[in-house]
Design an enzyme around this catalytic site. Structure first.
Site, PDB file in Angstrom:
ATOM      1  N   ASP A   1      36.192  33.781  45.424  1.00 37.73           N
ATOM      2  CA  ASP A   1      36.454  32.675  44.500  1.00 37.73           C
ATOM      3  C   ASP A   1      37.730  31.927  44.872  1.00 37.73           C
ATOM      4  OD1 ASP A   1      34.275  33.605  43.085  1.00 37.73           O
ATOM      5  OD2 ASP A   1      35.492  34.726  41.652  1.00 37.73           O
TER       6      ASP A   1
ATOM      7  N   TYR B   1      37.440  46.076  47.539  1.00 40.76           N
ATOM      8  CA  TYR B   1      38.337  45.090  46.946  1.00 40.76           C
ATOM      9  C   TYR B   1      39.544  45.814  46.364  1.00 40.76           C
ATOM     10  CZ  TYR B   1      34.870  41.291  47.042  1.00 40.76           C
ATOM     11  OH  TYR B   1      33.971  40.319  47.436  1.00 40.76           O
TER      12      TYR B   1
END
Length: 331
Positions: A99, A173
């Site tokens: 994003d 992540y």
């Protein structure tokens, strides 16, 4: 390699076995390039698939994915640089569509280059170091490409070439939180600053509830356009003392996942922090996971604390949890 039929590609998208659904559309272009029917007439045109690792500071970019209204995307910058050096259109496919504002240390990409690429060939093989150096000279300072190599040969029932998306086994992540009474201006772009104390043990216990296979639709922004079932294989919680003046401390949360929905990781962290701060009851997490539907109780943590650290593939599973290896979906 024979042509990949469009009907087979659409069948894969519609099949229940895929959990990334429309994400595979980003591979459509490169799959078509491998179709024998796309070769220019009268020309020797053979494409070779390569892969590479990309690191970037996502602060000033509108995310990974190419957009019509701006060139400030990671994919856009890479395609522009590679297209200039290759003197033709080069489509770059990333393992994860990060994003706006999200960073990466271990994004993996694939791209196709002509076998005979002027200026970068040595004995019929791409000089990856020379090509990478040329690309990095054209890229802005906050994006770097490395570890360029020929992609592995990989067969499948649909005769696909290796793909950064659907060949991936798992991704790691990290989310970094900086706890201090005052904001540190040197960390503000890479850590989520929390100015009030919270129960760290509660945060860790809350995050561990997400480990497993669930319908994560409650933690996606907007209705999921794909199957919302995802697996979080492992959650690790690391605390680090800060030696900077004024004290403070770091918390880093590592997730090993099969894949993520839109803003899923940020919503998991943001909602878990609300529980750790006493603003939400711990039972909310189980309720949301059971419902699979987003409501007003979820919170979204800022993008700048999130970083894509690593993507695993079958030819390199070092550090990959055993349950991720056993739980891999074959396509």
């Amino acid at each position: 390699m024979g042509p990949v039929k469009l009907e087979s590609f659409v069948h894969l998208l519609n099949g229940e076995q895929t959990r990334r659904g429309m994400d595979y559309l980003s591979c459509a272009w490169t799959l078509c390039l491998h179709n024998q029917e796309t070769k220019p007439r009268g020309e020797s045109f053979e494409l070779v698939r390569h892969r590479a690792r990309v690191r970037y500071d996502g602060t000033r970019y509108k995310g990974w994915q190419l957009q019509d209204k701006t060139r400030l995307t990671i994919q856009g910058q890479l395609e522009s640089a590679m297209g200039t050096r290759a003197r033709q259109l080069v489509r770059v496919v990333g393992a994860s569509r990060t994003d706006t504002g999200v960073h990466a240390r271990g994004q993996v990409i694939h791209f196709d280059l002509p076998r005979n690429l002027p200026d970068f060939q040595e004995d019929g093989v791409l000089n990856s170091a020379k090509f990478g150096h040329a690309i990095n000279r054209m890229l802005p300072d906050d994006i770097r490409i490395s570890a360029i190599e020929k992609a592995p040969n990989q067969g499948s029932r649909l005769n696909y070439p290796w793909c950064a998306i659907h060949s991936a086994m798992a991704k790691r992540y990290s989310y970094r939180i900086y706890i201090s009474k005052e904001l540190d201006p040197l960390r503000r772009l890479y850590c989520y600053w929390v100015g009030r104390p919270f129960e760290r043990e509660v945060l860790f216990e809350t995050l561990c509830k997400f480990q497993g296979t669930f319908n994560f639709g409650s933690f996606a922004c907007g209705p999921p356009r794909v199957d919302p079932v995802r697996t979080i294989f492992d959650v690790d919680f690391i605390e680090e003392d800060d030696e900077a003046p004024g004290g403070g401390s770091f918390v880093r949360v590592d997730f090993v996942i099969s894949g993520a929905l839109y803003r899923m990781m940020r919503n998991i962290v943001g909602t878990s922090l609300e529980v750790a701060m006493g603003r939400l009851h711990p039972s909310v997490i189980s309720e949301l996971l059971e419902s699979g539907k987003r409501d007003g109780r979820t919170r979204t943590a800022p993008a700048h604390g999130l970083c894509l650290e690593q993507v695993w593939y079958p030819d390199n599973t070092v550090g990959l949890p055993e349950n991720a290896i056993c739980g891999r979906h074959e396509f």
